[in-house]
Design a protein around this motif. Sequence first.
Motif, PDB file in Angstrom:
ATOM      1  N   GLY A  36       0.824  -1.200   0.000  1.00 33.82           N
ATOM      2  CA  GLY A  36       0.000   0.000   0.000  1.00 33.82           C
ATOM      3  C   GLY A  36       0.859   1.252   0.000  1.00 33.82           C
ATOM      4  N   GLY A  37       0.212   2.391  -0.188  1.00 27.25           N
ATOM      5  CA  GLY A  37       0.926   3.655  -0.190  1.00 27.25           C
ATOM      6  C   GLY A  37       0.061   4.769  -0.702  1.00 27.25           C
ATOM      7  N   SER A  38       0.703   5.885  -0.988  1.00 32.47           N
ATOM      8  CA  SER A  38       0.006   7.063  -1.493  1.00 32.47           C
ATOM      9  C   SER A  38       0.441   7.329  -2.921  1.00 32.47           C
ATOM     10  CB  SER A  38       0.329   8.274  -0.618  1.00 32.47           C
ATOM     11  OG  SER A  38      -0.132   8.091   0.702  1.00 32.47           O
ATOM     12  N   VAL A  39      -0.539   7.509  -3.801  1.00 33.82           N
ATOM     13  CA  VAL A  39      -0.254   7.793  -5.203  1.00 33.82           C
ATOM     14  C   VAL A  39      -1.222   8.862  -5.694  1.00 33.82           C
ATOM     15  CG1 VAL A  39       0.664   5.505  -5.733  1.00 33.82           C
ATOM     16  CG2 VAL A  39      -1.783   5.958  -6.018  1.00 33.82           C
ATOM     17  N   GLN A  40      -0.883   9.450  -6.807  1.00 31.90           N
ATOM     18  CA  GLN A  40      -1.795  10.399  -7.439  1.00 31.90           C
ATOM     19  C   GLN A  40      -2.757   9.641  -8.342  1.00 31.90           C
ATOM     20  OE1 GLN A  40       0.722  13.388  -9.323  1.00 31.90           O
ATOM     21  NE2 GLN A  40       0.430  14.711  -7.539  1.00 31.90           N
ATOM     22  N   ALA A  41      -3.874  10.268  -8.602  1.00 35.89           N
ATOM     23  CA  ALA A  41      -4.862   9.673  -9.500  1.00 35.89           C
ATOM     24  C   ALA A  41      -4.208   9.316 -10.829  1.00 35.89           C
ATOM     25  CB  ALA A  41      -6.014  10.642  -9.725  1.00 35.89           C
TER      26      ALA A  41
ATOM     27  N   VAL B 278      -4.285   2.277   1.174  1.00 36.56           N
ATOM     28  CA  VAL B 278      -4.092   2.852  -0.159  1.00 36.56           C
ATOM     29  C   VAL B 278      -4.752   4.222  -0.170  1.00 36.56           C
ATOM     30  CG1 VAL B 278      -4.682   2.656  -2.604  1.00 36.56           C
ATOM     31  CG2 VAL B 278      -3.964   0.625  -1.317  1.00 36.56           C
ATOM     32  N   THR B 279      -3.986   5.241  -0.518  1.00 38.51           N
ATOM     33  CA  THR B 279      -4.502   6.609  -0.586  1.00 38.51           C
ATOM     34  C   THR B 279      -4.213   7.178  -1.963  1.00 38.51           C
ATOM     35  OG1 THR B 279      -4.084   6.920   1.776  1.00 38.51           O
ATOM     36  CG2 THR B 279      -4.433   8.899   0.444  1.00 38.51           C
ATOM     37  N   VAL B 280      -5.273   7.611  -2.635  1.00 41.38           N
ATOM     38  CA  VAL B 280      -5.148   8.164  -3.981  1.00 41.38           C
ATOM     39  C   VAL B 280      -5.579   9.622  -3.940  1.00 41.38           C
ATOM     40  CG1 VAL B 280      -5.759   7.915  -6.407  1.00 41.38           C
ATOM     41  CG2 VAL B 280      -5.697   5.899  -4.920  1.00 41.38           C
ATOM     42  N   SER B 281      -4.679  10.502  -4.316  1.00 37.89           N
ATOM     43  CA  SER B 281      -4.986  11.935  -4.291  1.00 37.89           C
ATOM     44  C   SER B 281      -5.314  12.428  -5.693  1.00 37.89           C
ATOM     45  CB  SER B 281      -3.810  12.715  -3.713  1.00 37.89           C
ATOM     46  OG  SER B 281      -2.640  12.475  -4.473  1.00 37.89           O
ATOM     47  N   SER B 282      -6.167  13.441  -5.726  1.00 39.20           N
ATOM     48  CA  SER B 282      -6.586  13.969  -7.031  1.00 39.20           C
ATOM     49  C   SER B 282      -5.645  15.047  -7.519  1.00 39.20           C
ATOM     50  CB  SER B 282      -8.007  14.516  -6.927  1.00 39.20           C
ATOM     51  OG  SER B 282      -8.067  15.512  -5.921  1.00 39.20           O
TER      52      SER B 282
END
Length: 125
Positions: free
Chosen positions: A9-14, A121-125
């Motif tokens: 998991g992790g942080s990604v952009q859209a 899981v974090t998805v940023s716009s």
Amino acid sequence: QVQLVESGGGSVQAGGSLRLSCAASGYTYSSACIGWFRQAPGKEREGVAFIYAAGGITDYAASVKGRFTISQDNAKNTVYLQMNSLKPEDTAMYYCAAARRIPIRLYDPHEYNYWGQGTQVTVSS
């Protein structure tokens, strides 16, 4: 003792991609179903993708079909979830789960006997 351990998991952009892994120990994949579920804050846990260990037949929720791919490596006792074209609404804690017997209701979390601890899981716009 069956243990499922998620990672990846992790942080990604859209629009980005992540690959989640679910490593199992003390578990035989040969006659069961493995699934990925997710749960966002304030929402119910929902089924995302499933694979039948014998034969590798897969099933996907409509919201992820065409973007997510579930696969298994029996030699490594590991199930993967490749997530492409991620959207902000994919943000959630992702859990893998294993059923000792083939579920009658594939997307019902109560059908699954073993659960991992989850990976965010974090998805940023």
